[in-house]
Design an enzyme around this catalytic site. Structure first.
Site, mmCIF file in Angstrom:
data_model
loop_
_atom_site.group_PDB
_atom_site.id
_atom_site.type_symbol
_atom_site.label_atom_id
_atom_site.label_comp_id
_atom_site.label_asym_id
_atom_site.label_seq_id
_atom_site.Cartn_x
_atom_site.Cartn_y
_atom_site.Cartn_z
ATOM 1 N N GLU A 150 0.813 -1.212 0.000
ATOM 2 C CA GLU A 150 0.000 0.000 0.000
ATOM 3 C C GLU A 150 0.843 1.257 0.000
ATOM 4 O O GLU A 150 0.507 2.249 -0.660
ATOM 5 C CB GLU A 150 -0.935 -0.009 1.211
ATOM 6 N N GLU A 151 1.947 1.251 0.744
ATOM 7 C CA GLU A 151 2.745 2.470 0.879
ATOM 8 C C GLU A 151 3.390 2.910 -0.433
ATOM 9 O O GLU A 151 3.868 4.040 -0.537
ATOM 10 C CB GLU A 151 3.823 2.290 1.956
#
Length: 345
Positions: free
Chosen positions: A219-220
Site C-alpha cells: 500500500e505504501e
C-alpha cells in the site's frame, strides 16, 4: 453484538509493531497474522503477491471486504560510501526530517541484522554550527551510521551489507497509562490488529453478511489492493489511519469517515450506510477529506474494482512520523465495523 476484544487487539498490535515490515519485506508480519489466525482456527490464503485474506461466514446474504495494509514506511540501501556509511532510498512517502536520529535495522541477504542510526552529513552542531541548522533534510544528505567497527566500504561489505538490503525503522511502541499508543507504523498496523480482534469477536457472534479481511503488503507504494480483493465482494471498506492536523476534524479519540482524498470522492451511498451504522451504534463519527492521501480503496478502484468503496479509520496524530492514537479510537473503529456487519442486506 459482543464488543471488540481490546486487550487482545492491543497485544497483537504491540507485537506487530515490533515486527519489521517495510514495503517489500513483509513476510514476518504476515506470518505473525497467519499464526494468530491458526490459533483461532481460521483458515487464510496468502496470495502470490504476499497479501493475506480470510473470511467469516455470515448468517445471511451479502459480502463486505475490509482491506488494510501491514507494510510500512522504510528504506533500502542505495549505496555504500567510502566511509562505510550507507545511503538510502525511501520506501513510502515521508519527510527525511521525520527519520533523522531514528534507530534502524539493516536486513542483509544472509539473514544477519545490523543496527544503526539515520544521521545527516553535518550532524554535530559543535563542528558545523549554523550549517547544520540550515541544512535541508533530503535524501542526498542522510546516511546510516552503523553500530559496528566500520571505517570503509570494505568493512560494510564484510558485514554482508549490499545495495538493495531492506532497512526498517524501529517502531518504539509505547502504551501510556492514559491509553495513548505512540509508535511508528500505526499506519496501518492499528487496522490490522483491529481486524484480528474483530475476527475473535465474530467467531463468538457471526455477522449477518459474510465478512472478508484482506491485508495488503504494497500500500505504501500505491498498489497494495490492485489485486487480491475477493471476487464476490459487494462492498469494499478500506480501513486506514485518519490523519490529524489543522483544518481536519479527525481526533485520536474517534473513528473517521474519509469522504474524499487525492483520488477523488469515495462512494456516497456506502458512506451514508456507514454513517447510519455509526448512529445506530452510538459511535461519534468524524468526517474528513485528505488532499495528500490515497488508500487501498483507491488502488482497487484504479485496478478496475467493480464495487463501491469507502474509507474509515482511527485518528492518528503525526502521520508518517512518530505517530500517536488512543485506545478510544481503536474501540470506536471496531464498534463501527461490528455494527456495520451486524446488519444484513
Amino acid at each position: 453484538m459482543t464488543a471488540l476484544d481490546l486487550p487482545y487487539t492491543l497485544d497483537v498490535l504491540l507485537r506487530l509493531l515490533d515486527t519489521p515490515s517495510p514495503t517489500g519485506f513483509t513476510g514476518a508480519a504476515v506470518a505473525l497474522i497467519e499464526s494468530e489466525l491458526s490459533a483461532l482456527g481460521v483458515p487464510s490464503v496468502r496470495t502470490r503477491k504476499g497479501a493475506l485474506t480470510w473470511e467469516i461466514a455470515g448468517t445471511g446474504g451479502g459480502h463486505v471486504t475490509f482491506s488494510g495494509h501491514v507494510d510500512t514506511l522504510g528504506a533500502m540501501v542505495r549505496g555504500i560510501k567510502g566511509s562505510g556509511r550507507l545511503t538510502l532510498s525511501a520506501l513510502g512517502g515521508y519527510d527525511w526530517a521525520t527519520v533523522e536520529g531514528e534507530d534502524v535495522r539493516v536486513h542483509t541477504q544472509s539473514g544477519r541484522v545490523v543496527t544503526g542510526t539515520v544521521v545527516n552529513i553535518r550532524q554535530s552542531v559543535h563542528v558545523y554550527g549554523a550549517a547544520l541548522r540550515e541544512l535541508k533534510r533530503e535524501q542526498s544528505v542522510m546516511e546510516v551510521r552503523l553500530d559496528e567497527a566500520v571505517f570503509s566500504s570494505a568493512d560494510a561489505f564484510a558485514l554482508g551489507i549490499s545495495v538493495g538490503d531492506f532497512v526498517s525503522f524501529d517502531a518504539r511502541p509505547r502504551l501510556t497509562p492514559a491509553g495513548y499508543l505512540k509508535a511508528r507504523h500505526l499506519d496501518n498496523k492499528a487496522a490490522v490488529a483491529v481486524f484480528l480482534g474483530l475476527t475473535r469477536t465474530l467467531l463468538q457472534a457471526p455477522p449477518a453478511r459474510t465478512v472478508a479481511f484482506h491485508v495488503t503488503t504494497y500500500e505504501e507504494v500505491g498498489h497494495g489492493a490492485a489485486t487480491g480483493i475477493p471476487a464476490h465482494t459487494d462492498e469494499l471498506i478500506a480501513v486506514d489511519m485518519a490523519a490529524i492536523g489543522d483544518g481536519q476534524t479527525s481526533s485520536e479519540h474517534h473513528v473517521t469517515l474519509c469522504v474524499a482524498d487525492s483520488g477523488g470522492p469515495y462512494d456516497h451511498e456506502l458512506g451514508n450506510r456507514i454513517r447510519a451504522a455509526a448512529a445506530r451504534a452510538g459511535v461519534p463519527l468524524r468526517v474528513d477529506m485528505y488532499p495528500y492521501y490515497a488508500s487501498d480503496g483507491t488502488a482497487a478502484w484504479r485496478a478496475g474494482g467493480d464495487y463501491p468503496v469507502a474509507l474509515i479509520g482511527p485518528g492518528v496524530d503525526a502521520s508518517h512520523a512518530y505517530e500517536r492514537t488512543h485506545t478510544d479510537a481503536l474501540a470506536a473503529t471496531g464498534a463501527l465495523m461490528l455494527e456495520y456487519v451486524r446488519q444484513g442486506v
